[in-house]
Structures are given as structure tokens and as C-alpha cells.
Design a protein around this motif. Structure first.
Motif, PDB file in Angstrom:
ATOM      1  N   ALA A 129       1.974  -4.642   2.964  1.00  0.00           N
ATOM      2  CA  ALA A 129       1.021  -4.089   1.993  1.00  0.00           C
ATOM      3  C   ALA A 129       1.127  -2.575   2.043  1.00  0.00           C
ATOM      4  O   ALA A 129       1.433  -2.002   3.097  1.00  0.00           O
ATOM      5  N   PHE A 130       0.921  -1.945   0.876  1.00  0.00           N
ATOM      6  CA  PHE A 130       0.803  -0.491   0.822  1.00  0.00           C
ATOM      7  C   PHE A 130      -0.664  -0.220   0.500  1.00  0.00           C
ATOM      8  O   PHE A 130      -1.086  -0.429  -0.644  1.00  0.00           O
ATOM      9  N   GLY A 131      -1.463   0.175   1.467  1.00  0.00           N
ATOM     10  CA  GLY A 131      -2.903   0.323   1.236  1.00  0.00           C
ATOM     11  C   GLY A 131      -3.459  -1.002   0.780  1.00  0.00           C
ATOM     12  O   GLY A 131      -3.267  -2.038   1.429  1.00  0.00           O
ATOM     13  N   SER A 132      -4.113  -1.008  -0.380  1.00  0.00           N
ATOM     14  CA  SER A 132      -4.705  -2.261  -0.864  1.00  0.00           C
ATOM     15  C   SER A 132      -3.734  -3.062  -1.736  1.00  0.00           C
ATOM     16  O   SER A 132      -4.080  -4.116  -2.245  1.00  0.00           O
ATOM     17  N   THR A 133      -2.504  -2.533  -1.935  1.00  0.00           N
ATOM     18  CA  THR A 133      -1.523  -3.266  -2.765  1.00  0.00           C
ATOM     19  C   THR A 133      -0.651  -4.150  -1.892  1.00  0.00           C
ATOM     20  O   THR A 133       0.059  -3.652  -1.007  1.00  0.00           O
ATOM     21  N   THR A 134      -0.702  -5.446  -2.149  1.00  0.00           N
ATOM     22  CA  THR A 134       0.165  -6.359  -1.399  1.00  0.00           C
ATOM     23  C   THR A 134       1.527  -6.379  -2.075  1.00  0.00           C
ATOM     24  O   THR A 134       1.620  -6.708  -3.255  1.00  0.00           O
TER      25      THR A 134
ATOM     26  N   PRO B  78       9.876 -10.196 -11.907  1.00  0.00           N
ATOM     27  CA  PRO B  78       9.389  -9.153 -12.805  1.00  0.00           C
ATOM     28  C   PRO B  78       9.081  -7.858 -12.052  1.00  0.00           C
ATOM     29  O   PRO B  78       8.996  -7.848 -10.819  1.00  0.00           O
ATOM     30  N   SER B  79       8.893  -6.787 -12.808  1.00  0.00           N
ATOM     31  CA  SER B  79       8.609  -5.486 -12.227  1.00  0.00           C
ATOM     32  C   SER B  79       7.380  -5.561 -11.302  1.00  0.00           C
ATOM     33  O   SER B  79       6.378  -6.166 -11.655  1.00  0.00           O
ATOM     34  N   GLY B  80       7.496  -4.973 -10.137  1.00  0.00           N
ATOM     35  CA  GLY B  80       6.356  -4.897  -9.226  1.00  0.00           C
ATOM     36  C   GLY B  80       6.159  -6.115  -8.339  1.00  0.00           C
ATOM     37  O   GLY B  80       5.184  -6.182  -7.594  1.00  0.00           O
ATOM     38  N   CYS B  81       7.099  -7.090  -8.378  1.00  0.00           N
ATOM     39  CA  CYS B  81       6.885  -8.324  -7.597  1.00  0.00           C
ATOM     40  C   CYS B  81       7.315  -8.170  -6.141  1.00  0.00           C
ATOM     41  O   CYS B  81       7.129  -9.083  -5.343  1.00  0.00           O
ATOM     42  N   GLY B  82       7.918  -7.043  -5.787  1.00  0.00           N
ATOM     43  CA  GLY B  82       8.245  -6.815  -4.375  1.00  0.00           C
ATOM     44  C   GLY B  82       9.720  -6.831  -4.031  1.00  0.00           C
ATOM     45  O   GLY B  82      10.084  -6.764  -2.853  1.00  0.00           O
ATOM     46  N   LYS B  83      10.590  -6.863  -5.045  1.00  0.00           N
ATOM     47  CA  LYS B  83      12.032  -6.987  -4.794  1.00  0.00           C
ATOM     48  C   LYS B  83      12.577  -5.801  -3.982  1.00  0.00           C
ATOM     49  O   LYS B  83      13.272  -5.990  -2.985  1.00  0.00           O
ATOM     50  N   THR B  84      12.252  -4.586  -4.429  1.00  0.00           N
ATOM     51  CA  THR B  84      12.785  -3.403  -3.749  1.00  0.00           C
ATOM     52  C   THR B  84      12.216  -3.297  -2.337  1.00  0.00           C
ATOM     53  O   THR B  84      12.916  -2.924  -1.394  1.00  0.00           O
ATOM     54  N   THR B  85      10.953  -3.652  -2.174  1.00  0.00           N
ATOM     55  CA  THR B  85      10.338  -3.618  -0.842  1.00  0.00           C
ATOM     56  C   THR B  85      11.106  -4.542   0.097  1.00  0.00           C
ATOM     57  O   THR B  85      11.404  -4.182   1.244  1.00  0.00           O
ATOM     58  N   LEU B  86      11.450  -5.731  -0.385  1.00  0.00           N
ATOM     59  CA  LEU B  86      12.199  -6.692   0.434  1.00  0.00           C
ATOM     60  C   LEU B  86      13.540  -6.082   0.866  1.00  0.00           C
ATOM     61  O   LEU B  86      13.922  -6.123   2.037  1.00  0.00           O
TER      62      LEU B  86
HETATM   63  P1  ATP Z   1      10.622  -2.926 -10.031  1.00  0.00           P
HETATM   64  O1  ATP Z   1      11.448  -4.056 -10.609  1.00  0.00           O
HETATM   65  O2  ATP Z   1       9.702  -2.319 -11.049  1.00  0.00           O
HETATM   66  O3  ATP Z   1      11.451  -1.909  -9.273  1.00  0.00           O
HETATM   67  P2  ATP Z   1       9.873  -4.349  -7.600  1.00  0.00           P
HETATM   68  O4  ATP Z   1       9.821  -5.823  -7.801  1.00  0.00           O
HETATM   69  O5  ATP Z   1      11.085  -3.793  -6.939  1.00  0.00           O
HETATM   70  O6  ATP Z   1       9.592  -3.606  -8.962  1.00  0.00           O
HETATM   71  P3  ATP Z   1       8.405  -3.018  -5.490  1.00  0.00           P
HETATM   72  O7  ATP Z   1       8.980  -1.664  -5.770  1.00  0.00           O
HETATM   73  O8  ATP Z   1       8.887  -3.721  -4.275  1.00  0.00           O
HETATM   74  O9  ATP Z   1       8.564  -3.972  -6.758  1.00  0.00           O
HETATM   75  O10 ATP Z   1       6.820  -2.858  -5.415  1.00  0.00           O
HETATM   76  C1  ATP Z   1       5.954  -3.942  -5.093  1.00  0.00           C
HETATM   77  C2  ATP Z   1       4.512  -3.440  -5.183  1.00  0.00           C
HETATM   78  O11 ATP Z   1       4.263  -2.504  -4.140  1.00  0.00           O
HETATM   79  C3  ATP Z   1       4.186  -2.743  -6.486  1.00  0.00           C
HETATM   80  O12 ATP Z   1       2.854  -3.049  -6.834  1.00  0.00           O
HETATM   81  C4  ATP Z   1       4.327  -1.273  -6.129  1.00  0.00           C
HETATM   82  O13 ATP Z   1       3.499  -0.493  -6.962  1.00  0.00           O
HETATM   83  C5  ATP Z   1       3.867  -1.248  -4.688  1.00  0.00           C
HETATM   84  N1  ATP Z   1       4.543  -0.200  -3.908  1.00  0.00           N
HETATM   85  C6  ATP Z   1       5.868  -0.123  -3.636  1.00  0.00           C
HETATM   86  N2  ATP Z   1       6.131   0.947  -2.853  1.00  0.00           N
HETATM   87  C7  ATP Z   1       4.959   1.563  -2.638  1.00  0.00           C
HETATM   88  C8  ATP Z   1       4.561   2.730  -1.894  1.00  0.00           C
HETATM   89  N3  ATP Z   1       5.430   3.460  -1.204  1.00  0.00           N
HETATM   90  N4  ATP Z   1       3.241   3.057  -1.897  1.00  0.00           N
HETATM   91  C9  ATP Z   1       2.335   2.312  -2.573  1.00  0.00           C
HETATM   92  N5  ATP Z   1       2.643   1.199  -3.278  1.00  0.00           N
HETATM   93  C10 ATP Z   1       3.924   0.828  -3.309  1.00  0.00           C
END
Ligand code: ATP
Length: 345
Positions: free
Chosen positions: A12-17, A37-45
């Protein structure tokens, strides 16, 4: 060749899971696309695998050894994971050879490796060019060569083709997957493009809102999606209200066999098929299901027709992928080939 295994990874990033309890195994030498879809967590993974972000919970293993868990944190440079970012991120002041050789020893061996990499990505002879003297596709191939030069165990690619235009994108995509296969790399590629995931990868991991909802072969996720959201996300769908009885479902397009092992109870359901399962016939014979062509998008190799079927007073919208030369306003007959999937309404 290396297996990558994520177990119970949450972040989680703060309150964002961003990720919730993700389990994913990418077999050695396999190319897995992480699709969602955008924001689902792919880049975080991806960043967790590479070591740029530490998960709140869970474990990542490469070749059976933890690179991160409660007790272990192996820094990015010692994981053997190479990253190909969205837009090459090449050093503009260095020529192609120096970009590729950046992380290599400045020895004869290092130079030979650069030449090997240039050949591998089809850029032999271009080592002295600067990045701004290359096309977008060539720059992306240099970024791949740079990532592969130190012989990483794992390659992760974050939307590596998003800056390329449509025609070039398909070509560079093919070239990159050929290179990855040629060296038997274990690779994870992040994309929100269904076609890219289905055409490139050995397996597709579909994510929704931080969860991994399905991991299977391209044909499994396309034809046997675990739920309606996955079905909708991985391609166009024709959604028909239906009544299920045993292993068939009655719809406006007739009685269709049902595919799937876990089925809802008999009664009202939503039946779904893919647009390429709809056959369109310009001749409307007696007893056939008639439809009206509302609109046609022509793609050259085929076309996507939007049709309306009248069932009593209720118009049902149907998509058909067809090679028949249809025009808006045509009246046609349609039928379904193959089975439907059914979901509870
Ligand atoms: P996209 O396809 O738009 O790149 P994604 O699937 O790769 O999206 P992530 O970048 O993994 O998604 O983000 C997942 C969630 O975590 C989103 O809600 C994003 O706003 C949030 N998030 C990602 N990085 C941070 C950060 N450093 N601080 C706060 N929130 C973050």
C-alpha cells in the motif's frame, strides 16, 4: 534461466492499496505478460521484483532463493533482474555501443559482448550512432540490448512499446519477443494492451484492483476467463441474456452449448461469446435470426460490425468480426459458432 515466484505480496502507498496478496509464478524461460487496466498495480509488481520497492508483506524468490521477505532484502543490483523501461531511457550523450556497454567491463570481452548484443537486436553497424539518430523502434531495441548485455537472470519490461506508433509497435514487439526467446530469458512484461499480451506471451497474468484474478495461457484467458470482468477485459464480448438448462443456454441467437466446468444454476444467466464466433450471412433465409447492420469498422484484414437483433421489443446489440463486405443499413442473418460461457445475472 530462472523461475520467479511471488507469494502473498501486498503493498500500500498510504491509504492506496496497490497490491493485495499476489501469488504468481513465472516459470524459467517463460514470457509472462501482466495485463490490467490503469492503476491496477502492474508497475508496482514489476518494481517489487526488480527491487525498487519493498513489499509490506510477502516474499519474492528467484531460482528458489528469497530476494525479499520479512528478513531478506537483496538490493536491485544484486538480483540479476534487468529492467527495460517505457521509453528506452538511453543516455543521450553516449553512442549506441556505450549505452549498451554501460554496465559492462571496459575490456575486449566487454566490447565483444556489445557487438554480440548489436547483432542480436539487429543493429549491427550502428554502434557509433547517438540515440537521437535512431528511430523509436531502434532506440527501444538498444534499451533491450543494454538490459540483456550483463546476461541477467530475469528481464522485466514496463510497457516497452507504448511510445511507438501502431505499425512499428507490432514489428518491434515481434522482434523483442524473438530476442527474448532466442536467449531463453525469463521475462515479465507489463501492458494494458490485450492484443500485445495475448500475442507475445506464453502466459498472461490478469490483474484487477491490486489482485491477480487469473493466470493462464493466452487461449485460456481469452476463451475460458474465470469471471465476467476478465472476459470483458481481454477482448470484445457479445453479451446475451439467456436461460440456462443443463449444458445449453437459450438466447436470441438460438440454443447454444455451454463451455465451462463451474456453471451457475439453471434459469436466467448472461451468455457470452466472442465477436468472431458470430457468422454473418448476407442472405436471410426463412427461420434464420435476422439482424440490422448499425455500423461497420473496417480494419483491412477483417471488420467489426455492430448489429441489432430484434427479440420481441427488445433490441440486442451484437458485435461480429467478419470478412463479409457489410454496409450500414444492411439486413443480414447471423448465427453463433461454438460454445458460450455463462455467468450469473
Ligand atoms: P498504469 O497502467 O497506469 O501504469 P499500473 O497498473 O502500473 O498503472 P501502479 O503504477 O502499480 O498501476 O499503481 C497502483 C496504484 O498505486 C495506483 O492507484 C497508483 O496511484 C498507486 N501508486 C503507485 N505508486 C505510488 C506512489 N509512489 N505513491 C502513492 N501511490 C502510488
Amino acid at each position: 534461466m530462472s523461475e520467479v515466484k511471488l507469494s502473498g505480496v501486498s503493498k500500500a502507498f498510504g491509504s492506496t492499496t496497490a497490491l493485495t496478496d499476489v501469488d504468481l509464478t513465472v516459470s524459467s524461460g517463460e514470457l509472462t505478460a501482466v495485463l490490467g487496466p490503469s492503476g491496477c498495480g502492474k508497475t508496482t509488481l514489476l518494481r517489487i521484483v526488480a527491487g525498487f520497492i519493498r513489499p509490506d508483506r510477502g516474499r519474492v524468490e528467484i531460482d528458489g532463493r528469497a530476494v525479499v521477505d520479512e528478513l531478506t532484502v537483496v538490493p536491485p543490483e544484486r538480483r540479476g533482474v534487468a529492467v527495460v523501461p517505457q521509453e528506452g531511457a538511453l543516455f543521450p550523450h553516449l553512442d549506441v555501443a556505450r549505452n549498451i556497454g554501460y554496465g559492462l567491463p571496459r575490456s575486449g570481452q566487454g566490447r565483444r559482448r556489445v557487438d554480440e548484443m548489436l547483432e542480436l537486436v539487429g543493429l549491427g553497424g550502428l554502434g557509433t550512432r547517438r540515440p537521437d539518430q535512431l528511430s523509436g523502434g531502434q532506440q527501444q531495441r538498444v534499451a533491450l540490448a543494454r538490459a540483456l548485455a550483463p546476461s541477467p537472470r530475469v528481464v522485466v519490461l514496463d510497457e516497452p512499446f507504448s511510445a511507438l506508433d501502431a505499425g512499428l509497435r507490432a514489428q518491434v514487439r515481434d522482434e523483442v519477443s524473438q530476442v527474448l526467446r532466442a536467449i531463453d530469458a525469463t521475462a515479465i512484461i507489463v501492458t494494458h494492451d490485450q492484443e500485445e499480451a495475448l500475442s507475445m506471451a506464453d502466459s498472461v497474468a490478469v490483474m484487477e484492483a491490486g489482485r491477480l484474478v487469473m493466470h493462464g495461457s493466452p487461449t485460456e484467458v481469452y476463451y475460458r476467463p474465470t469471471d465476467l470482468d476478465v472476459a470483458r477485459f481481454v477482448g470484445d464480448l457479445v453479451e446475451l441474456p439467456g436461460t440456462k438448462a443443463g449444458h445449453t443456454v437459450d438466447t436470441v441467437l438460438g440454443r447454444l452449448p455451454i463451455h465451462g466446468s463451474v456453471l451457475p444454476a439453471d434459469g436466467p444467466v448472461l451468455a457470452v461469446v466472442r465477436p468472431e464466433q458470430i457468422r454473418v450471412d448476407a442472405r436471410v433465409e426463412r427461420g434464420a435470426t435476422g439482424a440490422h447492420v448499425d455500423d461497420v469498422s473496417f480494419f483491412g484484414h477483417d471488420a467489426l460490425a455492430r448489429l441489432t437483433v430484434r427479440s420481441g421489443d427488445v433490441p440486442i446489440r451484437v458485435l461480429a468480426r467478419t470478412v463479409a463486405p457489410l454496409q450500414r443499413g444492411d439486413d443480414v442473418a447471423i448465427r453463433v459458432i461454438g460454445p458460450a460461457l455463462v455467468y450469473p445475472t
